[in-house]
Design a protein around this motif. Sequence first.
Motif, short mmCIF file in Angstrom:
data_model
loop_
_atom_site.label_atom_id
_atom_site.label_comp_id
_atom_site.label_asym_id
_atom_site.label_seq_id
_atom_site.Cartn_x
_atom_site.Cartn_y
_atom_site.Cartn_z
N ARG A 269 8.07 4.32 -7.99
CA ARG A 269 7.39 3.84 -6.76
C ARG A 269 6.07 4.59 -6.54
O ARG A 269 5.09 4.02 -6.06
CB ARG A 269 8.31 3.99 -5.54
CG ARG A 269 9.55 3.12 -5.62
CD ARG A 269 10.29 3.05 -4.28
NE ARG A 269 10.64 4.34 -3.74
CZ ARG A 269 11.82 4.97 -3.92
NH1 ARG A 269 12.76 4.42 -4.65
NH2 ARG A 269 12.04 6.13 -3.36
N ILE A 270 6.06 5.87 -6.89
CA ILE A 270 4.81 6.65 -6.78
C ILE A 270 3.78 6.07 -7.76
O ILE A 270 2.63 5.78 -7.38
CB ILE A 270 5.07 8.15 -7.08
CG1 ILE A 270 5.88 8.77 -5.94
CG2 ILE A 270 3.75 8.89 -7.31
CD1 ILE A 270 6.32 10.20 -6.21
N PHE A 271 4.18 5.90 -9.00
CA PHE A 271 3.25 5.36 -10.00
C PHE A 271 2.78 3.96 -9.58
O PHE A 271 1.62 3.60 -9.78
CB PHE A 271 3.89 5.30 -11.38
CG PHE A 271 3.97 6.64 -12.07
CD1 PHE A 271 3.01 7.62 -11.85
CD2 PHE A 271 5.00 6.94 -12.97
CE1 PHE A 271 3.06 8.85 -12.50
CE2 PHE A 271 5.06 8.16 -13.62
CZ PHE A 271 4.09 9.12 -13.38
N HIS A 272 3.69 3.20 -9.01
CA HIS A 272 3.30 1.85 -8.58
C HIS A 272 2.19 1.90 -7.53
O HIS A 272 1.21 1.16 -7.62
CB HIS A 272 4.51 1.08 -8.03
CG HIS A 272 4.09 -0.11 -7.23
ND1 HIS A 272 3.41 -1.18 -7.79
CD2 HIS A 272 4.17 -0.38 -5.90
CE1 HIS A 272 3.11 -2.05 -6.84
NE2 HIS A 272 3.56 -1.59 -5.68
N GLU A 273 2.32 2.79 -6.55
CA GLU A 273 1.28 2.88 -5.52
C GLU A 273 -0.07 3.24 -6.15
O GLU A 273 -1.12 2.74 -5.73
CB GLU A 273 1.65 3.91 -4.43
CG GLU A 273 2.72 3.45 -3.46
CD GLU A 273 2.38 2.15 -2.72
OE1 GLU A 273 1.19 1.88 -2.48
OE2 GLU A 273 3.31 1.40 -2.39
N ILE A 274 -0.03 4.10 -7.14
CA ILE A 274 -1.28 4.51 -7.80
C ILE A 274 -1.89 3.34 -8.57
O ILE A 274 -3.08 3.06 -8.47
CB ILE A 274 -1.03 5.72 -8.73
CG1 ILE A 274 -0.58 6.92 -7.89
CG2 ILE A 274 -2.27 6.05 -9.56
CD1 ILE A 274 -0.04 8.08 -8.69
N ARG A 275 -1.04 2.63 -9.31
CA ARG A 275 -1.54 1.50 -10.10
C ARG A 275 -2.08 0.38 -9.19
O ARG A 275 -3.08 -0.25 -9.51
CB ARG A 275 -0.41 0.90 -10.99
CG ARG A 275 0.26 1.88 -11.92
CD ARG A 275 -0.48 2.14 -13.18
NE ARG A 275 -0.95 0.94 -13.83
CZ ARG A 275 -1.67 0.94 -14.95
NH1 ARG A 275 -2.01 2.09 -15.51
NH2 ARG A 275 -2.07 -0.17 -15.50
N TYR A 276 -1.40 0.17 -8.10
CA TYR A 276 -1.82 -0.87 -7.16
C TYR A 276 -3.19 -0.52 -6.58
O TYR A 276 -4.10 -1.36 -6.48
CB TYR A 276 -0.77 -0.99 -6.05
CG TYR A 276 -0.79 -2.29 -5.26
CD1 TYR A 276 -1.42 -3.43 -5.75
CD2 TYR A 276 -0.15 -2.36 -4.02
CE1 TYR A 276 -1.42 -4.61 -5.01
CE2 TYR A 276 -0.14 -3.54 -3.28
CZ TYR A 276 -0.79 -4.67 -3.78
OH TYR A 276 -0.79 -5.83 -3.05
N PHE A 277 -3.34 0.76 -6.22
CA PHE A 277 -4.63 1.25 -5.72
C PHE A 277 -5.72 1.04 -6.78
O PHE A 277 -6.83 0.59 -6.49
CB PHE A 277 -4.50 2.75 -5.37
CG PHE A 277 -5.80 3.47 -5.15
CD1 PHE A 277 -6.42 3.46 -3.91
CD2 PHE A 277 -6.42 4.17 -6.20
CE1 PHE A 277 -7.63 4.13 -3.71
CE2 PHE A 277 -7.62 4.83 -6.00
CZ PHE A 277 -8.23 4.81 -4.75
#
Length: 396
Positions: A269-277
Motif C-alpha cells: 500500500r505504501i509503494f502503491h501511494e508512491i507509484r500513484y503519485f
Amino acid sequence: MDAHKSKRIFDALETFRIELPSWGFANTGTRFGKFIQPAAATTTEEKFSDAGQVHLLTGVCPTVALHVLWDCPEGVRSTDNIKKFSDRYGVLPGSINPNLFQDQEYKYGSFGNPDPLMRQRALRHTKDSIEIARRLHSRDVSMWFADGSNYPGTANIRQRKQWFTEGLRESHQALSPGQRLLVEYKPFEPAFYHTDIADWGMSLLLCRAAGPQARVLVDTGHHYAGQNIEQIVAWLLSEDMLGGFHFNDRRYADDDLTMGSIDPYQVFRIFHEIRYFEWETGKQADIAYMVDQSHNLKGKIEESIQTVTMAQQLFAKAALVDHGELSQAQIDCDLVGAESLLQDAFNTDVRPAIQEWRDSKGLPRNPLKAFLESGYVERITKERAARNSQSVTSYA
Ligand code: RM4
Ligand code: MN
Ligand code: MN
C-alpha cells in the motif's frame, strides 16, 4: 503474464534500489541480551564485505548505510578506510547516521538536553557526520533522536522543541548544496512518557524550520499499531517532504523484523501511494529506500537477501496497478472496482517476471539459493567464529 504486465514490472525494477544498513550484519539483540552469531560482522570491513555479497547477488543494493559511532570510530579520519572498503567490496557508502543516543553524555538527551554543553556536543557530532558524508559523497544525513522523558513534569516540552529547532537549523547550515537532512520520528522508546520528535507532524514542522534541504524519514516500525502509514506517505508526498524510508516489519512495537514478513500488504500500500503519485505528477519521487532491521536470530546475510527479494516483489506488484482505471473508478465511486485493482495487483505472482529481469542482468534467478551455494557463509564462519565467541553477550 502478458507482455504488457512484464514490461511494467521490468521498468519498475529498473528504477528500484534499496540501501542496507551496516548494523544489519552485526550482532544485535534485544534489551534482554544478545545472541552472538559466529558469522556476524564485527568490523566495518566485514560489514562492507557482507553488503557487497548481497549487492553482487541481487544487483539492487549499491549503497550501505553507516552509523558514525559504530562504523567511523575515528570520526572524519575513518573516511579513508571506508573508501578503501567501498572499492574493495563494490558497495558505496550510503546515508550517514549520526549516533546521538549511546554515549553516557546523552543520558538526558542530545539536541533536547537541558545542559548547553551537551547540546553543543550533539551539534558538533552532527556537523562531523555531515563532513563525513561530504567526504564520502553521501547525500543523506539521517537523524534519529532518542530524546524524551520518562515521567510527566520532568521535561519542558516547549523549551525542548525550541532547542530542537535551533539544533536542526544549525545542522542544516552545515549542509553542502546537494546534501539532505532526513529527520526520523518515533512515538516511544527509549523514552516512555514523551519523545521529542514523536510523529510525522513534529518531524515535518522541524524540517520546515530547519531549511529547504530537510525531509521527513518514515521508519515503518515507528507508529502506533493501527496507524495508517500510507496516508502519512501520501500527505508527505503531496507536501514534497518525504525524504526516505527505514523499512522493517513489526507485530507489536519497533520490532525491526524482516520487511513484509508480518504484513506484506502494508508495504504494497505504501509503494502503491508512491507509484500513484508518480503517475499523476509524471516524475519519479526522490525517495531514499532504506532498510533498518535487527537480524537477531536469522542469518544476517540470508535475512538481508530475503528483505531485498521481498521489497522487489512488493514494488513490482504495486507497479501492476492500472492508474488510469483506478482514478476513473475513484471518480465513479466504483468502490469494488477500485479496491479490486489493488487486490488483483497484490495477488499476482510476480516472481517469474522478476526472474526474467534478473536473467537480463546476468544475476542469479534465486539470489538466496546462489548465496547458500556460494560457500561464503562457511568461509566467514571459519574466519570470524573465534572473534565472535569473545563478544559481549549481554547489554547489561
Ligand atoms: C532507532 C531508529 C534509528 C536507528 C536506531 C538504531 O529505533 O530506528 O533509525 O538508527 O534505532
Ligand atoms: Mn530507523
Ligand atoms: Mn527503530
